[in-house]
Write an enzyme that holds these catalytic residues in place. Structure first.
Site, mmCIF file in Angstrom:
data_model
loop_
_atom_site.group_PDB
_atom_site.id
_atom_site.type_symbol
_atom_site.label_atom_id
_atom_site.label_comp_id
_atom_site.label_asym_id
_atom_site.label_seq_id
_atom_site.Cartn_x
_atom_site.Cartn_y
_atom_site.Cartn_z
ATOM 1 N N GLU A 108 8.476 -6.555 -9.221
ATOM 2 C CA GLU A 108 8.924 -5.229 -9.535
ATOM 3 C C GLU A 108 7.806 -4.202 -8.845
ATOM 4 O OE1 GLU A 108 7.564 -4.754 -13.784
ATOM 5 O OE2 GLU A 108 5.569 -5.355 -13.452
ATOM 6 N N LYS A 110 4.817 -1.782 -7.756
ATOM 7 C CA LYS A 110 3.473 -1.593 -8.032
ATOM 8 C C LYS A 110 3.506 -0.131 -7.995
ATOM 9 C CE LYS A 110 -1.408 -2.435 -7.632
ATOM 10 N NZ LYS A 110 -1.797 -1.178 -7.611
HETATM 11 S S1 IVH Z 1 0.295 -5.841 -13.940
HETATM 12 C C1 IVH Z 1 -2.253 -8.820 -15.388
HETATM 13 N N1 IVH Z 1 2.237 -4.643 -12.750
HETATM 14 O O1 IVH Z 1 -2.133 -1.752 -10.763
HETATM 15 C C2 IVH Z 1 -1.852 -7.940 -14.523
HETATM 16 N N2 IVH Z 1 -0.153 -3.769 -12.740
HETATM 17 O O2 IVH Z 1 -4.034 -2.946 -9.312
HETATM 18 C C3 IVH Z 1 -2.218 -6.614 -14.699
HETATM 19 N N3 IVH Z 1 0.012 -1.415 -11.555
HETATM 20 O O3 IVH Z 1 -4.399 -2.000 -13.305
HETATM 21 C C4 IVH Z 1 -1.626 -5.684 -13.963
HETATM 22 N N4 IVH Z 1 2.104 -1.305 -11.191
HETATM 23 O O4 IVH Z 1 -2.641 -0.239 -13.304
HETATM 24 C C5 IVH Z 1 0.879 -4.630 -12.977
HETATM 25 N N5 IVH Z 1 4.196 -3.502 -12.082
HETATM 26 C C6 IVH Z 1 2.888 -3.525 -12.407
HETATM 27 C C7 IVH Z 1 1.947 -2.348 -11.904
HETATM 28 C C8 IVH Z 1 0.498 -2.473 -12.008
HETATM 29 C C9 IVH Z 1 0.981 -0.630 -10.898
HETATM 30 C C10 IVH Z 1 -1.433 -1.108 -11.725
HETATM 31 C C11 IVH Z 1 -2.140 -1.311 -12.966
HETATM 32 C C12 IVH Z 1 -3.303 -2.391 -12.622
HETATM 33 C C13 IVH Z 1 -3.323 -2.242 -11.076
HETATM 34 C C14 IVH Z 1 -4.054 -3.373 -10.452
#
Ligand code: IVH
Length: 649
Positions: A108, A110
């Site tokens: 998905e 980021k």
């Molecule tokens: S999962 C358990 N999925 O990126 C894993 N984070 O660099 C936790 N973020 O703090 C994060 N899109 O704020 C996840 N599809 C996505 C995301 C995402 C943006 C951000 C989120 C996280 C940061 C880490």
């Protein structure tokens, strides 16, 4: 409208809003919506007791908070490991397969925004908390409620944390920045800053205007039975949350790479900014097996998109004199849009760099912007020159005060302590986020205050008053009041902020914290040996610190008297006292700065909250207490004036 019709109208409005904001597939005209919304408002005005919690009118509160309260996440919010190329993906996959051979991967976007944790209990949104340090964040529920893509209530009745990213769409970002420029406010550097800034507004009506969007990417605490992440997410979307523009379950390297290429290609056409694709192991059981490192899950990785490059032209090379006197050349380029942000300047670091790259005014150049770093020039298109390009000479005199410049290694420095640029920039730095965090005291205003002669040093900030500010162009009573309040709020700041704000060369946030931890309010009279004994403080830093304190002792003492900075408290378990374990709210003007009283109460073991609720044990009020006092009385909360508070102790 009767009660039944009111209920139906609320349902209808919510359905309409869901189609409009979540599905991006409107089923009504704006006029129809506005008309029904008005009717609902009218009904609610006449029938307070009937107001439904999920009525769209309940999104915008009118309570301006004075600061955010910290709140704990029910389960930890994690970060992600970044990877940048196919080899790194290959390596990550090998590790993942070593733990389990039969896994698949949920891919998905980021999103580039600010992360947010939503806690729903009994199907109702209870709390919205910023990520913070992953364990504790800031409670911003009132602001979160204004985000139309955050359902106020959901069908799922068990306790659940839904995590996602709050973003600003690219078109909205441009609109906001145009508006800000028109109002003489500094534009946001990028949509991420705009989203994060909008989320942390003390006045929720400002957040409401920013059209933020919430995009869920996972769950924290939950009782969902699904064995696959993709099923969990499908369930979440069905609860009324917005889906990603692209998502897929993939089998292995080739499919992940294909998905990555596709998302990279398509992202220009998405409404929000992406900075990569997240790859997550889809099987929950395998996720649990793989577990976490101290910071990140082993079962997920952020596959970043390459930084974006654009061609533009150098219109000018200007010289900036910073607060330490360093003269930095900056390229002014033709405004170029990169990933939703408009780039108008690029750092050139120093003159060695300009000479090495042979950058001239008029040159066509490639600029690169990756993430939040300031754009830089990576290449000069020399073959595009037509001979009209102009070389820039190393300056011999300060462009601001004219005094002779000194070359110190690669740096060129203005030595004049009273150089206007140095003074103005020290004041800007003094007020900045990582220092005293005085809202509304940015570049423009400081320059204005300096130019009319109202503020010639940081001390003058504290002599400002209504009368003085109203002389300034663009200042009306409200703006002036806000600025004066913001300056007032700096009083009682943490001691490290105070030290950091002094702008001592080589002494930044980390060093300031270490020094205040070690010496507390004894920071002024310390020796070289004591300083160097601190792990992380070297000789150069110690010398710079001591020299600064020697030369500026008088000013520092005066500032300390005014600001009354609070040293880090040695948080021991508080002795028994009437405030221990109690929730306390402060309101009105007190004899000491409120942050100071807050600190004292916290040292006594009280929890100091920003708003009055049934859970409040005491309201402590000063002069001119307003709505909080009324609310406390109506809820039967014990109210105390300052004297009564002291008597209780
Ligand atoms: S999962 C358990 N999925 O990126 C894993 N984070 O660099 C936790 N973020 O703090 C994060 N899109 O704020 C996840 N599809 C996505 C995301 C995402 C943006 C951000 C989120 C996280 C940061 C880490």
């Amino acid at each position: 409208m009767n009660k039944q019709e009111y209920k139906q109208a609320v349902e209808k409005l919510n359905l309409w809003a869901y189609h409009y904001y979540v599905l991006d597939d409107p089923i009504m005209t704006d006029e129809e919506y506005d008309k029904l919304y008005k009717e609902v408002e009218e009904y609610e005005a006449a029938h307070h007791g009937d107001i439904l919690k999920d009525s769209p009118t309940q999104r915008v509160g009118d309570v301006v908070s004075e600061g955010f309260v910290k709140a704990k996440h029910l389960s930890r919010m994690w970060s992600l490991e970044d990877i940048f190329n196919a080899q790194e993906l290959q390596k990550w996959l090998e590790k993942a397969y070593r733990l389990d051979k039969n896994i698949t991967f949920y891919c998905e976007p980021k999103y580039d925004g600010a992360s947010l944790n939503l806690i729903y209990e009994n199907g109702e949104l209870q709390q919205g908390i910023t990520r913070g340090d992953g364990t504790v964040g800031e409670l911003i529920t009132q602001n979160v409620k204004t985000i139309k893509t955050v359902p106020l209530s959901i069908e799922h009745k068990e306790l659940i944390e839904i995590r996602g990213e709050v973003v600003i769409f690219k078109d909205e970002f441009e609109k906001i920045n145009k508006e800000r420029l028109k109002n003489g406010e500094p534009p946001f550097a990028n949509p991420r800053n705009a989203a994060a800034g909008s989320l942390r507004q003390l006045d929720p009506s400002i957040t409401a205007k920013r059209n933020l969007v919430f995009l869920p990417y996972g769950v924290g605490i939950n009782t969902l039975p699904h064995k696959l992440l993709s099923d969990k997410m499908a369930y979440i979307y069905d609860l009324g949350f917005r889906k990603p523009p692209l998502r897929a379950v993939t089998k292995g390297y080739d499919e992940i790479e294909a998905m990555y290429e596709r998302m990279k290609e398509e992202r220009e056409s998405y409404p929000m900014m992406l900075d990569g694709m997240v790859v997550k192991v889809n099987e929950i059981a395998a996720q649990i097996d793989m577990g976490y490192t101290v910071k990140v899950p082993r079962w997920a990785v952020a596959y970043k998109f390459p930084a974006v490059e654009k061609i533009t032209r150098v219109k000018d090379i200007i010289l900036q004199v910073g607060r330490t006197g360093v003269v930095t050349p900056v390229a002014i380029v033709e405004p170029t849009e990169i990933e939703g942000a408009v780039v108008e300047r690029a750092t050139l670091h120093n003159f060695d760099e300009i000479e090495r790259m042979d950058i001239r005014i008029g040159d066509k150049v490639i600029i690169l912007r990756s993430g939040d770093v300031i754009p830089k020039i990576v290449k000069v298109l020399v073959h595009e020159r037509n001979g009209s390009e102009v070389k820039v000479e190393r300056p011999k005199n300060c462009p601001v005060c004219g005094s002779e410049l000194l070359q110190e290694d690669v740096l060129i420095k203005c030595q004049n302590l009273t150089c206007e640029a140095r003074v103005v920039n020290s004041i800007i730095y003094f007020a900045s986020k990582q220092c005293l965090n005085i809202d509304g005291l940015g570049n423009k205003i400081v320059e204005q205050l300096f130019n009319v002669g109202l503020v010639k040093s940081v001390l003058d900030l504290f002599d400002l008053n209504m009368e003085k500010l109203l002389q300034l162009e663009g200042f009306k009573e409200k703006k002036a009041r806000n600025l004066l309040n913001a300056i007032e709020r700096a009083k009682g700041c943490e001691l490290w902020r105070f030290i950091n704000a002094l702008g001592i060369e080589h002494i930044g946030e980390v060093a300031s914290k270490m020094i205040t931890e070690a010496f507390g309010l004894g920071y002024l009279h310390v020796t070289q040996e004591q300083l160097i004994a601190i792990d992380g403080i070297g000789e150069e830093m110690a010398e710079s610190y001591l020299e600064f304190m020697r030369v500026n002792e008088e000013t520092v003492v005066k500032l300390q008297e005014i600001l009354q900075p609070v040293p880090p408290s040695k948080r021991e378990e508080a002795k028994e006292n009437p405030f221990k374990g109690k929730t306390v709210v402060l309101t009105g003007t007190m004899s000491e700065p409120r942050p100071l009283i807050k600190e004292k109460l916290e040292a006594l073991g009280a929890k100091v909250s920003g708003s009055v609720s049934k859970k409040t044990d005491y309201l402590i009020y000063g002069e001119d207490a307003g709505s909080k006092y009324d609310k406390a009385v109506s809820l039967g909360v014990i109210t105390l004036n300052e004297e009564e508070m002291k008597n209780l102790l």
